[in-house]
Scaffold this motif. Sequence first.
Motif, mmCIF file in Angstrom:
data_model
loop_
_atom_site.group_PDB
_atom_site.id
_atom_site.type_symbol
_atom_site.label_atom_id
_atom_site.label_comp_id
_atom_site.label_asym_id
_atom_site.label_seq_id
_atom_site.Cartn_x
_atom_site.Cartn_y
_atom_site.Cartn_z
ATOM 1 N N SER A 184 -13.188 9.109 -6.386
ATOM 2 C CA SER A 184 -12.204 9.688 -5.476
ATOM 3 C C SER A 184 -12.343 9.151 -4.065
ATOM 4 C CB SER A 184 -12.343 11.227 -5.479
ATOM 5 O OG SER A 184 -13.644 11.613 -5.066
ATOM 6 N N GLN A 185 -13.594 8.859 -3.607
ATOM 7 C CA GLN A 185 -13.765 8.356 -2.246
ATOM 8 C C GLN A 185 -13.088 6.989 -2.069
ATOM 9 O OE1 GLN A 185 -16.103 9.113 -4.363
ATOM 10 N NE2 GLN A 185 -17.891 7.704 -4.397
ATOM 11 N N GLY A 186 -13.070 6.189 -3.155
ATOM 12 C CA GLY A 186 -12.375 4.913 -3.085
ATOM 13 C C GLY A 186 -10.863 5.096 -2.925
ATOM 14 N N TYR A 187 -10.302 6.067 -3.630
ATOM 15 C CA TYR A 187 -8.875 6.340 -3.507
ATOM 16 C C TYR A 187 -8.541 6.813 -2.095
ATOM 17 C CZ TYR A 187 -9.114 6.304 -8.622
ATOM 18 O OH TYR A 187 -9.324 5.963 -9.918
ATOM 19 N N ILE A 188 -9.364 7.717 -1.551
ATOM 20 C CA ILE A 188 -9.124 8.253 -0.208
ATOM 21 C C ILE A 188 -9.195 7.137 0.820
ATOM 22 C CG2 ILE A 188 -9.993 9.807 1.574
ATOM 23 C CD1 ILE A 188 -10.956 11.642 -0.704
ATOM 24 N N PHE A 189 -10.203 6.247 0.663
ATOM 25 C CA PHE A 189 -10.333 5.129 1.604
ATOM 26 C C PHE A 189 -9.096 4.233 1.564
ATOM 27 C CE2 PHE A 189 -11.591 0.692 2.322
ATOM 28 C CZ PHE A 189 -11.980 0.771 3.653
ATOM 29 N N THR A 190 -8.578 3.986 0.353
ATOM 30 C CA THR A 190 -7.373 3.140 0.212
ATOM 31 C C THR A 190 -6.171 3.786 0.885
ATOM 32 O OG1 THR A 190 -8.212 2.293 -1.904
ATOM 33 C CG2 THR A 190 -5.860 1.975 -1.445
ATOM 34 N N ILE A 191 -6.004 5.113 0.721
ATOM 35 C CA ILE A 191 -4.871 5.816 1.337
ATOM 36 C C ILE A 191 -4.984 5.783 2.847
ATOM 37 C CG2 ILE A 191 -3.773 8.064 1.593
ATOM 38 C CD1 ILE A 191 -4.572 8.646 -1.305
ATOM 39 N N VAL A 192 -6.193 6.047 3.364
ATOM 40 C CA VAL A 192 -6.384 6.046 4.820
ATOM 41 C C VAL A 192 -6.129 4.670 5.392
ATOM 42 C CG1 VAL A 192 -8.112 6.330 6.652
ATOM 43 C CG2 VAL A 192 -7.986 7.982 4.771
ATOM 44 N N LEU A 193 -6.654 3.630 4.702
ATOM 45 C CA LEU A 193 -6.421 2.271 5.160
ATOM 46 C C LEU A 193 -4.937 1.920 5.191
ATOM 47 C CD1 LEU A 193 -7.620 -0.452 6.028
ATOM 48 C CD2 LEU A 193 -7.771 -1.071 3.596
ATOM 49 N N GLY A 194 -4.158 2.324 4.122
ATOM 50 C CA GLY A 194 -2.731 2.044 4.079
ATOM 51 C C GLY A 194 -1.967 2.762 5.168
ATOM 52 N N VAL A 195 -2.297 4.039 5.417
ATOM 53 C CA VAL A 195 -1.621 4.798 6.477
ATOM 54 C C VAL A 195 -1.935 4.205 7.839
ATOM 55 C CG1 VAL A 195 -1.502 7.036 7.607
ATOM 56 C CG2 VAL A 195 -1.524 6.900 5.111
ATOM 57 N N SER A 196 -3.189 3.760 7.999
ATOM 58 C CA SER A 196 -3.568 3.162 9.287
ATOM 59 C C SER A 196 -2.775 1.892 9.546
ATOM 60 C CB SER A 196 -5.067 2.874 9.293
ATOM 61 O OG SER A 196 -5.810 4.071 9.104
ATOM 62 N N LEU A 197 -2.667 1.030 8.536
ATOM 63 C CA LEU A 197 -1.897 -0.196 8.698
ATOM 64 C C LEU A 197 -0.416 0.095 8.991
ATOM 65 C CD1 LEU A 197 -3.428 -2.398 5.854
ATOM 66 C CD2 LEU A 197 -3.752 -2.674 8.313
ATOM 67 N N LEU A 198 0.115 1.095 8.308
ATOM 68 C CA LEU A 198 1.509 1.478 8.560
ATOM 69 C C LEU A 198 1.687 1.958 9.985
ATOM 70 C CD1 LEU A 198 4.354 1.868 7.425
ATOM 71 C CD2 LEU A 198 3.662 4.159 6.656
ATOM 72 N N GLY A 199 0.711 2.758 10.487
ATOM 73 C CA GLY A 199 0.794 3.236 11.866
ATOM 74 C C GLY A 199 0.707 2.116 12.868
ATOM 75 N N VAL A 200 -0.180 1.140 12.588
ATOM 76 C CA VAL A 200 -0.289 -0.014 13.488
ATOM 77 C C VAL A 200 1.029 -0.777 13.543
ATOM 78 C CG1 VAL A 200 -1.416 -2.245 13.821
ATOM 79 C CG2 VAL A 200 -2.777 -0.238 13.234
ATOM 80 N N LEU A 201 1.651 -1.001 12.390
ATOM 81 C CA LEU A 201 2.923 -1.724 12.367
ATOM 82 C C LEU A 201 4.023 -0.975 13.106
ATOM 83 C CD1 LEU A 201 2.913 -3.007 8.660
ATOM 84 C CD2 LEU A 201 2.527 -4.367 10.733
ATOM 85 N N MET A 202 4.065 0.342 12.982
ATOM 86 C CA MET A 202 5.118 1.129 13.632
ATOM 87 C C MET A 202 4.929 1.200 15.143
ATOM 88 S SD MET A 202 5.548 4.254 10.890
ATOM 89 C CE MET A 202 6.820 5.009 11.881
ATOM 90 N N THR A 203 3.663 1.129 15.624
ATOM 91 C CA THR A 203 3.398 1.251 17.076
ATOM 92 C C THR A 203 3.138 -0.099 17.711
ATOM 93 O OG1 THR A 203 1.051 1.659 16.603
ATOM 94 C CG2 THR A 203 2.502 3.586 16.812
ATOM 95 N N TRP A 204 3.368 -1.188 16.979
ATOM 96 C CA TRP A 204 3.072 -2.520 17.517
ATOM 97 C C TRP A 204 3.926 -2.846 18.745
ATOM 98 C CZ3 TRP A 204 -0.688 -5.928 16.609
ATOM 99 C CH2 TRP A 204 -0.539 -7.217 17.108
ATOM 100 N N ALA A 205 5.162 -2.443 18.689
ATOM 101 C CA ALA A 205 6.049 -2.717 19.812
ATOM 102 C C ALA A 205 5.615 -1.966 21.066
ATOM 103 C CB ALA A 205 7.488 -2.332 19.434
ATOM 104 N N MET A 206 5.082 -0.743 20.909
ATOM 105 C CA MET A 206 4.622 0.028 22.061
ATOM 106 C C MET A 206 3.417 -0.656 22.701
ATOM 107 S SD MET A 206 4.965 3.853 20.441
ATOM 108 C CE MET A 206 4.255 4.572 21.924
ATOM 109 N N TRP A 207 2.547 -1.255 21.924
ATOM 110 C CA TRP A 207 1.393 -1.962 22.476
ATOM 111 C C TRP A 207 1.820 -3.222 23.220
ATOM 112 C CZ3 TRP A 207 -2.439 -1.737 17.745
ATOM 113 C CH2 TRP A 207 -2.797 -0.397 17.515
#
Length: 611
Positions: free
Chosen positions: A588-611
């Motif tokens: 389960s920890q591997g699944y959680i890590f994958t979800i967190v990593l995917g959400v983080s990448l999505l957040g970076v892409l959505m806020t890239w223009a603000m940076w």
Amino acid sequence: MMQALIQLSWLIPLYGFLGVILSLPWSMGWVQRTGPRPAVYINILMTAIAFFHGAFVFMGIWNVGSVELHFPWLQVADMALSFDLDLSVLNLGAMGLSTGLALLAQVYGLGYMEKDWALARFFSLLGFFEGAVNGVLLSGSFFLAYFLLEMLTLSTYLLVGFWYAQPLVVKAARDAFLTKRVGDILLLMGVLGLASWAGDLHYNELYEWVKVADLTPLSATLLGLALIAGPTGKCAQFPLHLWLDEAMEGPSPASILRNSVVVTCGAYVLIKLQPIVVLSPVTLAVLIGIGTTTAIGASLVAIAQVDLKRALSYSTSAYIGLVFIAVGAEWPGVAIGLLFTHAVAKALLFMSSGAIINNTSCQNITELGGVWSRMPATTIAFVVGSAGMVGVLPLGGFWALQLGIDFLRREHPVLAAVFLVVNALTVFNLVRIFRLVFLGKITPKTRRSPSVNWLMGTPMIGLSIFVILLPLALVRMSLLPPLRYWEPLVFGSLIVSGIIGLVLGCTVPLSRSLARSTQRSMRIMQDFLANDFYTERLYRVTVVFLVSQFSRVVSWFDRYVVDGAVNLVGMVSLMSGEGLKYSISGQSQGYIFTIVLGVSLLGVLMTWAMW
């Protein structure tokens, strides 16, 4: 009483459809104990009711003037559709003519097809046909007329394919339906264009819109060509003319209506659209070109046919070609006169030819002869019908043709000459048929042919009398000019053209076997005319070939490109899923890590223009 009949005029087109519904138990085979006759009587009764109802309304309208009936159907946003009837003397006169011919054809058909196992189905189809025709002739809206024209196309397909067990009949029905579809699709484009530009499809509103219409020449031309495409197919005009010849494979009672009522109905719609078509001079020129080509070409092809019905059907296309010329030259009165006189005369000709076919089981004119001594009533009907169609004084065909020649000779002398040539060729063709079929020695096919039964003979006699009296009806409806407008030059030229056709028909040697000439040039000409200028072969190597090749390209593209791309996506998805299942650890920890990593990448892409 009269006012009530006028207000109930919407029932006139429905009588035919009501007959179809009431005769369903017999036409569908649900009731067999009584035989098919009840369905026949029901449809004949409905046609008679429609005829007399229309006759009474005609007399009422004659006294009170035109009446419009409006029945709302559908209203969505700014679009309003309705069923509208225009009860004018002209519309009711055309409707009365078509209904009267349908009534005579049904009585005739009962005698012609009394032993046919599908008699009930045939008369149900005639009722369906009649309802569509009456609706088109009385419609006050182009929307309603188009809807009913589609029903008329369907009824034509079903009537032509009535004997569906015969391969030639199936081909004829298919070709008739598909050929008309070409014109109907273009006509639908015209309907949509009018609805967009005019905002209304009622004829009277369209006539008012024409007065202030501001279309570009290109738009007016495209609209006009789309509007004349439908009548071109319905009236078997070049290049959509081949279906009428093939449709002669159907029963003779249906051929009577097809060559008199169907083509008249299509041409009548064209006459109603004439005030709109005049917006484009190019369209008027195309109308004249189509009419001239068909009139001359069909008249020439007719004289080379050995099939009795086909020789007459080509003359139908030729005369409707004259109607197209009259509409293109902006003389709708001439067109209406030609339609009325041709319809009754051609119906009588097909009744007489049907009587010969019914009694001899043969329609090849090279195998017939001496019919006059065996079938005198049929001979008289053929002579009267022939005289009523061509320029024989004082019958209706003469007055209609001379009216057209008189109006055209000043501004369009070449078109007036076309009328004279068609009259001469038609006389020649009819005299040729008369010599081969009715005169000469009795052949084995005609030796024991009896006279027609009373069910077939009565309509022929009645219609013969009407053909003789038709000029009086034309005068009554103001379709003939006063005496002071009659020109001796026009009279003389028309009579001379008829005499030329008569002399040629009487003197040209006709072989009973119609053997091909020994001269090469003459054989080429015979084959050229008998095969309709090889139009069908020309279509096969041009239009049919191009459509076939285009269809193959589309089929290849759909199979290997479109379907291949879809299959590729499916294959990639399947292989990706198969590969991912081997990377699953079950922790389960591997699944959680994958979800967190995917959400983080999505957040970076959505806020890239603000940076």
